[in-house]
Design a protein around this motif. Structure first.
Motif, PDB file in Angstrom:
ATOM      1  N   LYS A   1       3.319  40.352  21.009  1.00  0.00           N
ATOM      2  CA  LYS A   1       3.197  41.531  20.457  1.00  0.00           C
ATOM      3  C   LYS A   1       2.097  41.393  19.229  1.00  0.00           C
ATOM      4  O   LYS A   1       1.576  42.365  19.086  1.00  0.00           O
ATOM      5  CB  LYS A   1       4.659  41.651  19.853  1.00  0.00           C
ATOM      6  N   ARG A   2       2.019  40.454  18.489  1.00  0.00           N
ATOM      7  CA  ARG A   2       0.874  40.476  17.297  1.00  0.00           C
ATOM      8  C   ARG A   2      -0.434  40.242  17.789  1.00  0.00           C
ATOM      9  O   ARG A   2      -1.157  41.035  17.424  1.00  0.00           O
ATOM     10  CB  ARG A   2       1.256  39.305  16.733  1.00  0.00           C
TER      11      ARG A   2
ATOM     12  N   SER B   1      -1.169  42.003  20.827  1.00  0.00           N
ATOM     13  CA  SER B   1      -1.710  43.682  21.160  1.00  0.00           C
ATOM     14  C   SER B   1      -1.784  44.240  19.836  1.00  0.00           C
ATOM     15  O   SER B   1      -2.693  45.274  19.891  1.00  0.00           O
ATOM     16  CB  SER B   1      -0.218  44.151  21.897  1.00  0.00           C
ATOM     17  N   GLU B   2      -1.205  44.171  18.856  1.00  0.00           N
ATOM     18  CA  GLU B   2      -1.297  44.956  17.618  1.00  0.00           C
ATOM     19  C   GLU B   2      -2.811  44.482  16.927  1.00  0.00           C
ATOM     20  O   GLU B   2      -3.476  45.499  16.463  1.00  0.00           O
ATOM     21  CB  GLU B   2      -0.193  44.675  16.469  1.00  0.00           C
TER      22      GLU B   2
ATOM     23  N   ASN C   1      -5.390  46.430  18.938  1.00  0.00           N
ATOM     24  CA  ASN C   1      -5.866  47.659  18.638  1.00  0.00           C
ATOM     25  C   ASN C   1      -6.567  48.152  17.543  1.00  0.00           C
ATOM     26  O   ASN C   1      -6.994  48.917  17.260  1.00  0.00           O
ATOM     27  CB  ASN C   1      -4.076  48.435  18.675  1.00  0.00           C
TER      28      ASN C   1
END
Length: 323
Positions: free
Chosen positions: A230-231, A233-234, A237
Motif C-alpha cells: 500500500k505504501r 502504491s502511494e 502516485n
C-alpha cells in the motif's frame, strides 16, 4: 502444540536438544499485531546452565519487542527460590521486556511445593489461572486467555478498465459525432489511422477505471507485506505528481526484498513440516527451486557445513536425505 485450523501461522523454531530440551515457537499471521507463541520443556536431567544458554540463543534471535510474545512450559527451575539460575532466567526474558506471570505453585507433592511451570510474556494484561478440572499430570494445568484480534482477509486493490457502460448504440452515437468528410482526401491506411486515433481518444466516454479488491492467494503474503504494498502504491502516485522518484524506488526495493524473504521462509517451513509426507514435501520443493527452468545438473551442494562438488557424493547425500 495444537493450533486452531482457522488460524494461519508459520513455525519460527522447532528443535529438540539431546531429547532433554524441546521448544516450538510459531508466529500467527495476518494479524494487525505480531504474535509469537512458544511451548518449551526442560528435563531435569539437563543442567540449568545449559538450558539457560540454549534459551538465550532462542529468545534473543526469535522474540523481539516488535511483537507480542508468549513462552510457556515446564522450565523446571523453581521460581519460589532465589537462585543463580532463577535470577538469570528472569534477566534473560526481562532484557526484551518479557515477565513471568504465573503466581501460583504448579507442582505440589507431599513434601514440596514448587513453581516450575512458567509463562513469560511482554503482554501485561495476561492472567494465568490454575485449571483444576483438567489436570492430566502431577503438574498443574495453566490456563490463560489472550486477545489476538481478528484475522485480516488479505486483499489488494487493483485498477481495471470497466466496460459496464458500453453498448452498440453508444458506440454508434460516438461514431456519428465524427466528421467523416475528411476521409475524401485520405487513402485507406490514413483513414484507418485517423479512425483508430479517434476511437482511442474517445473510448473513455464508454469506459471507466474501476477499483476492485483481489484476494491474495500467496500464503506467505502477510499483513506487513500488504501494508508495504500500500505504501509502495502511494509513493508511486506521489512520484508521478512530484517527479521525485527516490522514495518510491526505495520502498519498491524493500517490498521486493521482504516478499522474497517471506516466500523463502514459508517454503522452508512447509518442507520441514512435511518431511514425513513425501508428496507434499516434493510439491513445495518444486515450487522453491522452479525445477522447470533448471536445465543444468546440480554441480555444488552444501552439506554439514561443507561444499560437495563430486556428482556421486551429491547423489548419495540427496538419496540419503530423501530416503
Amino acid at each position: 502444540m495444537n493450533i486452531k485450523n482457522s488460524l494461519e501461522f508459520m513455525v519460527k523454531y522447532n528443535k529438540v536438544m539431546n531429547t532433554n530440551i524441546w521448544c516450538i515457537i510459531v508466529q500467527l499471521k495476518n494479524l494487525e499485531v505480531k504474535w509469537k507463541i512458544g511451548v518449551i520443556y526442560h528435563s531435569p536431567s539437563t543442567s540449568d546452565s545449559e538450558f539457560i544458554n540454549y534459551l538465550d540463543s532462542i529468545v534473543m534471535n526469535i522474540c523481539d519487542t516488535t511483537s507480542n510474545n508468549v513462552i510457556v512450559g515446564d522450565f523446571n527451575i523453581n521460581m519460589n527460590k532465589v537462585s543463580t539460575h532463577s535470577v538469570k532466567l528472569n534477566e534473560l526474558f526481562n532484557s526484551i521486556s518479557m515477565h513471568q506471570l504465573v503466581d501460583f505453585n504448579t507442582r505440589i507433592a507431599e513434601e514440596s511445593q514448587t513453581k516450575i511451570d512458567l509463562l513469560y510474556s511482554n503482554v501485561k494484561n495476561i492472567a494465568c489461572k490454575r485449571l483444576d478440572r483438567h489436570k492430566i499430570s502431577d503438574h498443574e494445568t495453566i490456563m490463560f486467555n489472550i486477545n489476538i484480534g481478528n484475522q485480516i482477509p488479505l486483499r489488494v486493490v487493483s485498477e481495471i478498465v470497466s466496460w459496464e457502460r458500453y453498448s452498440c448504440d453508444s458506440l454508434i452515437d460516438l461514431l456519428r459525432c465524427y466528421d467523416f468528410s475528411i476521409f475524401d482526401q485520405l487513402d485507406l491506411e490514413e483513414m484507418v489511422a485517423f479512425l483508430d486515433l479517434y476511437l482511442l481518444n474517445n473510448l473513455q466516454q464508454l469506459t471507466f477505471v474501476k477499483q476492485i479488491n483481489i484476494k491474495i492467494k500467496n500464503k506467505w503474503y502477510d499483513y506487513e507485506l500488504t501494508q508495504l504494498n500500500k505504501r509502495k502504491s502511494e509513493a508511486y502516485n506521489l512520484a508521478k505528481a512530484s517527479h521525485q522518484w527516490s522514495d518510491y524506488y526505495s520502498i519498491k526495493k524493500e517490498y521486493k526484498k521482504n516478499d522474497k524473504t517471506e516466500k523463502i521462509e514459508y517454503m522452508e517451513n512447509k518442507i520441514i513440516t512435511n518431511q514425513s509426507d513425501s508428496k507434499l514435501m516434493w510439491k513445495y520443493l518444486k515450487q522453491t527451486v522452479c525445477y522447470n527452468s533448471i536445465k543444468d545438473d546440480i554441480t555444488l551442494l552444501q552439506h554439514g557445513g561443507q561444499y560437495i562438488e563430486d556428482k556421486n557424493q551429491i547423489a548419495e547425500v540427496l538419496n540419503t536425505y530423501f530416503a
